[in-house]
Motif scaffolding. Sequence first.
Motif, short mmCIF file in Angstrom:
data_model
loop_
_atom_site.label_atom_id
_atom_site.label_comp_id
_atom_site.label_asym_id
_atom_site.label_seq_id
_atom_site.Cartn_x
_atom_site.Cartn_y
_atom_site.Cartn_z
N ARG A 147 0.53 -1.21 -0.12
CA ARG A 147 0.00 -0.30 0.09
C ARG A 147 0.65 1.38 -0.54
N ILE A 148 1.39 0.84 0.99
CA ILE A 148 2.82 2.31 0.75
C ILE A 148 3.48 2.55 -0.93
N GLY A 149 4.10 1.86 -0.91
CA GLY A 149 4.42 1.60 -2.51
C GLY A 149 3.41 2.09 -3.62
N ILE A 150 1.81 1.72 -3.49
CA ILE A 150 1.22 2.30 -4.19
C ILE A 150 0.68 3.17 -4.34
N ILE A 151 1.28 3.86 -2.78
CA ILE A 151 0.21 5.56 -2.79
C ILE A 151 2.13 6.27 -2.77
N PHE A 152 2.60 5.58 -3.15
CA PHE A 152 4.29 6.84 -3.58
C PHE A 152 3.97 6.00 -5.13
N LYS A 153 3.68 6.09 -5.68
CA LYS A 153 4.33 5.57 -7.53
C LYS A 153 2.83 6.46 -8.15
#
Lengths: 163, 508
Positions: free
Chosen positions: B379-385
Motif C-alpha cells: 500500500r505504501i508503494g502504491i501510494i508513493f507511485k
Amino acid sequence: MRTFVYFVICVLSVSVFHNAFAQPLTSAELISRAAQYDGKVVVYEGEIIGDLMVRQEYAWLNINDGSNAIGIWVGKNKVQDIIYTGSYKSKGDLLEITGIFHRACSEHGGDLDIHAQAIKKIAVGKVAIEQLNLGKRNLALSLLGGLCLVLILQLFKKPLKKK
Amino acid sequence: MFGANLKKMILRPRLEDIKVIGYYLGKIIIALGLIMAVPILFGLTQAEISPVLDFFIGMEITLIIGLILTKACATEKDLNWMQGMIVVSLSWLVATALGAIPLYLSGHWNSYLDACFDAMSGFATTGLALVQDLDHLSLTHNLWRHLIMFIGGQGIVIVALSFFVKGASGAFKMYVGEARDERILPNVIHTSRFIWLVSIVYLILGTVALGIIGISLGMKPFNALFHGACIFMAAFDTGGFAPQSQNILYYHSLAFEIVTIVIMILGSLNFKLHYCLWTGKRREIFKNIETRTLFITILITFFITALGLTQINIYPRAITLFRKGFYQLISGHSGTGFQTIYAIQFNNEWSHLAMVGVICAMALGGAVCSTTGAIKMLRIGIIFKALIEDVKKIILPERAVIIQKFHHIKGIFLEDKQVRSALLITLAYLILYGLGSCVGMFFGYPFLNALFESTSAAANVGLSCGVTAASMPAALKYTYIIQMWAGRLEFMSIFTLIGFFIAAIKGK
C-alpha cells in the motif's frame, strides 16, 4: 590545617556517597533511575532464574527481584555454589550481588547490566512440589462426562438432505 | 429520503444465515480444541500435571461448544461473502475467549480479562503481555503462548481451511476475510497448505539454528531447543512473546539477535515471495515493490531513530547503536515486538525523535500476505507511485499519456481503484492509531506514550514503552484488544460484522 579539613570532608563525602548504595536497590529503581546509578557500585538481590549461562571464564546470571530480571556478568568461579535456578519446577537460590551497574554497557552491546564483584547466597532455593487442585480435577471429569454425552448425540445426527 | 430507501434495502439476516455462520464457526472451534492436544501431550512428557489439567479443561469446553454448534447448525450450504467475513471476525473473538481459559486457570494472570488480552495478543501476533511472574510459568503454558502466535500468524481460519473445510468457494471467502487476499496457488486450500509447509520447514530450521546458538551460549540443551522453538514461532509469525520476562535481553548475545533479525525479516515477507524463492525465482526479491519499499522505509526510519539516539549519545559505539537502535527498529517495522531494552527505557533513555522513528516503523509494517500487521508495504508503494504519477501530470505537458507500473510478482499497471483501496486502508489504520492514542491520553498517559502503545497494539507489533501493565485501566485493555483484532483482520470482516448486527436490528 585547612588542607586537613578538606581531606576529612572529602573522606566523609566519599564514604557517605559509597554507603548510599550499600542498601539493596530494587530493579525498578535501577531501571527507572539508570542514569543516576550508571558506573556506581550497587547492591541488588533477587532470585536467579532460567539458565546459568557460562561463557568461557565468565557467566551470565539473570536475577529477578519480583518486578524485573537484570543480567549479571560474573567470573565463573563465583557461581559454583549455585544449586537451584528458578523455573516452574524450582525456586531459584536467593543471591545478593554487589557490583558495578551499567545503564548501557559498552562491553555488552548496550545492555543494562551489573558486573558483579561479589556474590552472596542469602537463601537456598528448592524444588517446587506440584499439588493437584481437586477442584480442577473434578471440573475436568464433569466436563469429560458432558463431552461424551455430546459425542453420543452426534452419533444420532440425521443425514442432511441435499438441496 | 435516501436514508429511508437504504433502510428498505437492508435485509434482516435469515435463520439460514445464522445456521451457516454457526456451522463453520463450530468447525473452527473444534479445530482450536484439537490443537490444545499439543500442549497436553507436551505437558505429559514434562510431567506438568496441573498445567495439563488446565488444558484438558480448556479443550473439553472448546470441543463441547464446537460440537454443539455444528450439530445445532448442521448445513451443507456453502458460505457467501457476508457469512464468510462474519465467521472470520467471530472466530477470532471466540478463539480468544476459549484460548484464554487454560491461561487463566494457571493463576499467572490477574483476571480473565488479562488472560483474554494475552490470548488476543498471541492470536493477533502482537506480543503485548499482562502475564505475571513469567519466569515461573510452566513450559506447557509457555508453549501454548507461542503456539497461538504460530496459529494466529498463519491465520486461525487457515488451520480450518487446511484440514476441515471441503468447499473451495466458501474457503476463499474466509481466506480473504483474514486479510489474505492473495492466492499463491490456484486453489485456496492448496495455498493454505503451502503456507503451512513454508512455516513448518522454517520452524525446523529456525529451531535448530536458535537451539545450537542457545547451547553455545551456555543453556541446557533441552532449554535451548525449547527456547529456540518458542522464539522462532514468535519471530517468524512476527509475534514478540518470549519464554522469559526479559524477552531477548535474557540471552545477552549478538548471535542470537542477528538470527532473530533474519527470522523477523523472513516473517515480514509476502508468502508469495517465499513461493518465488522456493521455485527458484530469486530475482523477484530485488524487483518486488514490497521488498524495495521495505528497504527504503527501514533506511528512513532507522535514520530518524539513529539521529534521535545520537542526539543524547546513549549508545556512542556503532555496535551498541546496532544492537539497541536497529534491533528495536527492525522488531517494530516487522511487527514482531522483541525487545532488548526494558519498556521504561524507551521513555527514560530514548529521545522523543528516536521514539518517533520507531512509531513510524511500527505504523508501516511488513508485506501483505505475511504475518505482519499495520499499513503494509504494498500500500505504501502504491501510494508513493500514485504520488509520482500525479507530480508527473503536473510537470509534463497536458497531452502526455502517463502510465505508472509496478512490479509485484508480475508487472502491474497502476489503476485508480488500487490507489483508492490502499488509501482507504491506510486511512483506517491512521484513525485506529489515533483513536487508541486518545483513549490512552484520556487515562492520563502522555501523548507520545499513548501514541506509541496504541500504534503497537493496532499494528500488531508488541513493543511497549511501559503503558501496558496489569494495573492499567480495564477500558484501556478492552481498547487494545479491539485494536489488535481490527488491525489483524484489516477492518473489512469487522465492518461486515457491525453491518450484520445493524441489519439484525434495523433490517426488514
